[in-house]
Design a protein around this motif. Sequence first.
Motif, PDB file in Angstrom:
ATOM      1  N   ALA A 194       0.824  -1.205   0.000  1.00  0.00           N
ATOM      2  CA  ALA A 194       0.000   0.000   0.000  1.00  0.00           C
ATOM      3  C   ALA A 194       0.861   1.259   0.000  1.00  0.00           C
ATOM      4  O   ALA A 194       0.546   2.253  -0.684  1.00  0.00           O
ATOM      5  N   TYR A 195       1.962   1.252   0.746  1.00  0.00           N
ATOM      6  CA  TYR A 195       2.858   2.416   0.770  1.00  0.00           C
ATOM      7  C   TYR A 195       3.555   2.597  -0.576  1.00  0.00           C
ATOM      8  O   TYR A 195       3.782   3.734  -1.024  1.00  0.00           O
ATOM      9  N   LEU A 196       3.924   1.513  -1.224  1.00  0.00           N
ATOM     10  CA  LEU A 196       4.529   1.628  -2.548  1.00  0.00           C
ATOM     11  C   LEU A 196       3.531   2.227  -3.541  1.00  0.00           C
ATOM     12  O   LEU A 196       3.896   3.054  -4.383  1.00  0.00           O
ATOM     13  N   TYR A 197       2.277   1.809  -3.435  1.00  0.00           N
ATOM     14  CA  TYR A 197       1.227   2.389  -4.285  1.00  0.00           C
ATOM     15  C   TYR A 197       1.093   3.883  -4.025  1.00  0.00           C
ATOM     16  O   TYR A 197       1.014   4.689  -4.965  1.00  0.00           O
ATOM     17  N   TYR A 198       1.100   4.266  -2.748  1.00  0.00           N
ATOM     18  CA  TYR A 198       0.989   5.681  -2.398  1.00  0.00           C
ATOM     19  C   TYR A 198       2.175   6.474  -2.946  1.00  0.00           C
ATOM     20  O   TYR A 198       2.007   7.574  -3.504  1.00  0.00           O
ATOM     21  N   ALA A 199       3.395   5.927  -2.807  1.00  0.00           N
ATOM     22  CA  ALA A 199       4.585   6.624  -3.284  1.00  0.00           C
ATOM     23  C   ALA A 199       4.535   6.827  -4.790  1.00  0.00           C
ATOM     24  O   ALA A 199       4.846   7.913  -5.298  1.00  0.00           O
ATOM     25  N   CYS A 200       4.126   5.798  -5.522  1.00  0.00           N
ATOM     26  CA  CYS A 200       4.070   5.917  -6.982  1.00  0.00           C
ATOM     27  C   CYS A 200       2.968   6.883  -7.419  1.00  0.00           C
ATOM     28  O   CYS A 200       3.163   7.678  -8.348  1.00  0.00           O
ATOM     29  N   ALA A 201       1.810   6.821  -6.755  1.00  0.00           N
ATOM     30  CA  ALA A 201       0.666   7.620  -7.188  1.00  0.00           C
ATOM     31  C   ALA A 201       0.761   9.063  -6.744  1.00  0.00           C
ATOM     32  O   ALA A 201       0.347   9.978  -7.483  1.00  0.00           O
ATOM     33  N   GLU A 203       3.573  10.962  -8.822  1.00  0.00           N
ATOM     34  CA  GLU A 203       2.439  11.463  -9.613  1.00  0.00           C
ATOM     35  C   GLU A 203       2.125  10.597 -10.833  1.00  0.00           C
ATOM     36  O   GLU A 203       1.840  11.100 -11.924  1.00  0.00           O
ATOM     37  N   LEU A 204       2.179   9.284 -10.629  1.00  0.00           N
ATOM     38  CA  LEU A 204       1.809   8.366 -11.701  1.00  0.00           C
ATOM     39  C   LEU A 204       0.306   8.101 -11.641  1.00  0.00           C
ATOM     40  O   LEU A 204      -0.319   8.236 -10.589  1.00  0.00           O
ATOM     41  N   PRO A 237      -3.088   6.209 -11.042  1.00  0.00           N
ATOM     42  CA  PRO A 237      -3.336   5.181 -10.033  1.00  0.00           C
ATOM     43  C   PRO A 237      -3.183   3.752 -10.550  1.00  0.00           C
ATOM     44  O   PRO A 237      -2.635   2.891  -9.846  1.00  0.00           O
ATOM     45  N   VAL A 238      -3.656   3.494 -11.772  1.00  0.00           N
ATOM     46  CA  VAL A 238      -3.560   2.141 -12.308  1.00  0.00           C
ATOM     47  C   VAL A 238      -2.099   1.746 -12.507  1.00  0.00           C
ATOM     48  O   VAL A 238      -1.687   0.619 -12.187  1.00  0.00           O
ATOM     49  N   VAL A 239      -1.295   2.668 -13.037  1.00  0.00           N
ATOM     50  CA  VAL A 239       0.130   2.401 -13.241  1.00  0.00           C
ATOM     51  C   VAL A 239       0.820   2.189 -11.894  1.00  0.00           C
ATOM     52  O   VAL A 239       1.641   1.275 -11.724  1.00  0.00           O
ATOM     53  N   ALA A 240       0.482   3.032 -10.919  1.00  0.00           N
ATOM     54  CA  ALA A 240       1.063   2.890  -9.581  1.00  0.00           C
ATOM     55  C   ALA A 240       0.706   1.551  -8.966  1.00  0.00           C
ATOM     56  O   ALA A 240       1.537   0.915  -8.307  1.00  0.00           O
ATOM     57  N   PHE A 241      -0.502   1.118  -9.204  1.00  0.00           N
ATOM     58  CA  PHE A 241      -0.978  -0.165  -8.675  1.00  0.00           C
ATOM     59  C   PHE A 241      -0.183  -1.322  -9.283  1.00  0.00           C
ATOM     60  O   PHE A 241       0.266  -2.223  -8.571  1.00  0.00           O
ATOM     61  N   VAL A 242       0.028  -1.290 -10.584  1.00  0.00           N
ATOM     62  CA  VAL A 242       0.779  -2.353 -11.261  1.00  0.00           C
ATOM     63  C   VAL A 242       2.232  -2.374 -10.783  1.00  0.00           C
ATOM     64  O   VAL A 242       2.808  -3.447 -10.531  1.00  0.00           O
ATOM     65  N   ILE A 243       2.831  -1.195 -10.626  1.00  0.00           N
ATOM     66  CA  ILE A 243       4.224  -1.116 -10.169  1.00  0.00           C
ATOM     67  C   ILE A 243       4.347  -1.669  -8.754  1.00  0.00           C
ATOM     68  O   ILE A 243       5.285  -2.417  -8.436  1.00  0.00           O
ATOM     69  N   ALA A 244       3.409  -1.308  -7.881  1.00  0.00           N
ATOM     70  CA  ALA A 244       3.448  -1.795  -6.496  1.00  0.00           C
ATOM     71  C   ALA A 244       3.376  -3.321  -6.463  1.00  0.00           C
ATOM     72  O   ALA A 244       4.126  -3.970  -5.719  1.00  0.00           O
ATOM     73  N   PRO A 277      -4.855   7.828  -3.464  1.00  0.00           N
ATOM     74  CA  PRO A 277      -5.978   7.992  -4.403  1.00  0.00           C
ATOM     75  C   PRO A 277      -6.730   6.678  -4.590  1.00  0.00           C
ATOM     76  O   PRO A 277      -6.143   5.598  -4.553  1.00  0.00           O
ATOM     77  N   SER A 278      -8.015   6.794  -4.791  1.00  0.00           N
ATOM     78  CA  SER A 278      -8.841   5.600  -4.950  1.00  0.00           C
ATOM     79  C   SER A 278      -8.757   5.071  -6.375  1.00  0.00           C
ATOM     80  O   SER A 278      -8.703   5.844  -7.338  1.00  0.00           O
TER      81      SER A 278
END
Length: 290
Positions: A47-54, A58-59, A61-68, A122-123
């Motif tokens: 979840a923190y990796l998703y937050y950092a990416c998103a 500023e990626l 949300p979908v891209v941040a989710f895949v990266i996490a 972000p949701s």
Amino acid sequence: MIEFIEYSILGLLSGGVMALIALSFVLVYKGTGVVNFAVGEVMMLGAYLYYACAVTFELPPVVAFVIAMGVISLFAIVVERSVLRPLSGQPGVSVMMATIGMAAIIHGGVEAIWGGDTYSPPSLLPRTPLFIGDILIPGTVLGNFAIAAVLITAFLLFFRYSRTGVALRATASDPVTAATLGININFASRLTWMLAGSVGTVAGVLISSSAGLSPALAAAALGVFAAIILGGMDSVLGAIVASLMIGLVESLAAGYLGGKARDIVPYVVVLLILIVRPYGIFGTRTIERL
């Protein structure tokens, strides 16, 4: 009556996300025999990796989710190869303590980097509520359940019909026989940890995007142990059914008895059921002959 229906619906929907966390635990236990006490911390880290990416980078949300999910999968490979595989064949308590140590390292690392503040990732889903007559269902709760249901269904189909899924089931059932049949049990173990980490990341992102992100997120996995024990530690179906049951009981207890009862009543129910079925609802009954 309207209140009962609303509490029941919300409980079952929240139980769907709980089932993802339980699935992450059961995958590892069923596939490798390891009791993984780092489930909550891996979920939190994802979840923190998703937050950092998103947010930080500023990626989308979908891209941040895949990266996490990708980073957690790589992390699972490293941990399995460098920590858990060398402990193969050692007493179960040694491996269990290794997962507890891993949980402490992850928790300390997250607090060192992000601190103890609460963040708002972000949701991934729209927050528009759904009205069914006089019943209000928050959009995030409904969306979280939909993602959990799709993912769980995909896993059940994967294990039931795909060759890789059948190989993982064979390895979990009897690794010695699986190895003699040509199945790479090291690959199976590595893939199991990757899948468990990915599922945990999904659960962490869904929970944090609706309830906030802090190191306390890891504690959400503690309540899932009741569902795991109730359903049977080696049963995927049991984990799903028991999570829905626990979600329902928690919601009804909080609605009618107050918030504190939410943390007590489910464990009372679990205790009563385990008195009758100590191996869980769907767990494998172990028979020892003397």
